[in-house]
Write an enzyme that holds these catalytic residues in place. Sequence first.
Site, PDB file in Angstrom:
ATOM      1  CE  LYS A 177      23.265  27.416 -32.609  1.00  0.00           C
ATOM      2  NZ  LYS A 177      22.546  26.785 -33.565  1.00  0.00           N
ATOM      3  CD  GLU A 223       7.573  36.175 -30.901  1.00  0.00           C
ATOM      4  OE1 GLU A 223       8.450  35.567 -30.169  1.00  0.00           O
ATOM      5  OE2 GLU A 223       7.844  36.857 -31.759  1.00  0.00           O
ATOM      6  CD  GLU A 275      16.133  43.207 -32.919  1.00  0.00           C
ATOM      7  OE1 GLU A 275      15.066  43.170 -32.354  1.00  0.00           O
ATOM      8  OE2 GLU A 275      16.988  43.690 -32.652  1.00  0.00           O
ATOM      9  CB  CYS A 284      10.471  38.815 -34.681  1.00  0.00           C
ATOM     10  SG  CYS A 284      11.675  39.394 -35.718  1.00  0.00           S
TER      11      CYS A 284
END
Length: 498
Positions: free
Chosen positions: A177, A387, A252, A286
């Site tokens: 997906k 973040e 991750e 990231c």
Amino acid sequence: MSEARLFMNFINGEFVPSLGGKTFERRNPADTADVVGIFQDSNADDVEAAVTAAKAAYATWRKVPAPRRGEILLRAADLLLARKDRYSHDLTREMGKPLFEAGGDIVEAIGMAQYAGSEGRRMHGVTTPSELPNKFQMSMRQPIGVIGMITPWNFPMAIASWKMLPALVCGNTVVIKPGEDASISTFNLVECLVEAGLPPGVVNIVTGHGPSAGQPLVEHPDVPVLSFTGSTEVGRLVYELGARQIKRVSLEMGGKNPLIVMDDADLDLVEQGVVWAAFGTTGQRCTATSRVIVHRKVAAALIERLVGRAQALRVGNGLHPATDMGPLVNEAQLERVLGYIEVGKSEGATLRCGGNRLTEGSYANGWFVQPTIFTGVRPTMRIAREEIFGPVLSVIEVESLDEALAVANDVAYGLSSSIYTRDINAAYRAMHELEAGIVYINAPTIGAEIHLPFGGVKATGNGHREAGPTMLDVFSEWKSVYVDYSGSLQRAQIDNAD
Ligand code: UN1
């Protein structure tokens, strides 16, 4: 402007509509008048069909010799290379990064196809002597089954390739997906695999959203392995749901990557590296540099250089060759970034440049924000800890290497990190002490290559590594085999004890 294309799900080698009959559209984030694609808004029934196909295909695919499986990936690498320009264009249009960066995304997938393809002729196990006579022993990798993959929009082809290609060479089948903001690149990758000879059902694509399409995949009992890249928040949910069925889950997730600048650093190099790593991909990596931790002696000089460079970046539609930095991926991401800019101001950091949405002229229909630098940031501020996933850089001043390392490590995440110094002792200390899965010396925090392990520590990951030789570990089970050709019962640890 190109036509909007209609994309079906890809199940058992056929393009099929969602059983629920719903679709969603994706618009170019640089120009929301441009509809780049219409996709199936899939549900649990679509996931069921895809898993059923993948499970059936597994029975035969697992028996195809690994070198043959690898050859398909190697042929796909050639096809990707031949189509690099077209696929880069699709990628820029769907998620916004400039064409030259989109090309890098495709090249990363080509590298992975070559690396994983050639792994078909290695996939080494261990052969060791036995402690008993006339006994032979070895270990080998075996495939696991249907792998569920949930991929992000920021590296829509590269990250899909990091997951899919090692899984395939190991002999697994796949249901993927892709991120709903950038699904086309997954179709492009799979198009190459299919033309290269991948049999029906081995890879299946189900497009849609997390709750309606991702969650049924995560919870499906016939999907023993999940590979997820995305936010820590969603990763935690995937981990929890997976744990209930004792699935193997590879995560991750986020980063808050530090770049340390010591007082002996080459500031020309630092300036180029920081601007590339903080504002490349509009900060939506990231691995992006989101904290510069600079020695006080060189802070003022460096800040002046960074501000000058950031202000000179040409922000625009990634399809224009002159663009340095594209838009954010969607409105929610824009709101998030603007929200963090307000947080930074209210926390008392100094906004040195940027800070605004761009809305005039050619910016009117896109999610553009200026490259933004905060100085005077303290390590306790939210903009130094959370973040942001946008072009917002926090500059923190320190007095020493010890303080720099302490500040660098004092966050929840641990993906990438960097130090600029000419002092070899400082470089080696940083290499050992930075709490991160990746360390760069005299280079910024982005730019990992596919043949070294990729991943992070602490809240960034759960111990797995993508890419590199470690990539096979997520997608295979070890089997140890003992062959006793002595013709008699030999009791290990007993008959050879004295
Ligand atoms: C990511 O941001 O999720 O090292 C991946 C890099 C790229 C991959 C980034 N090769 O920046």
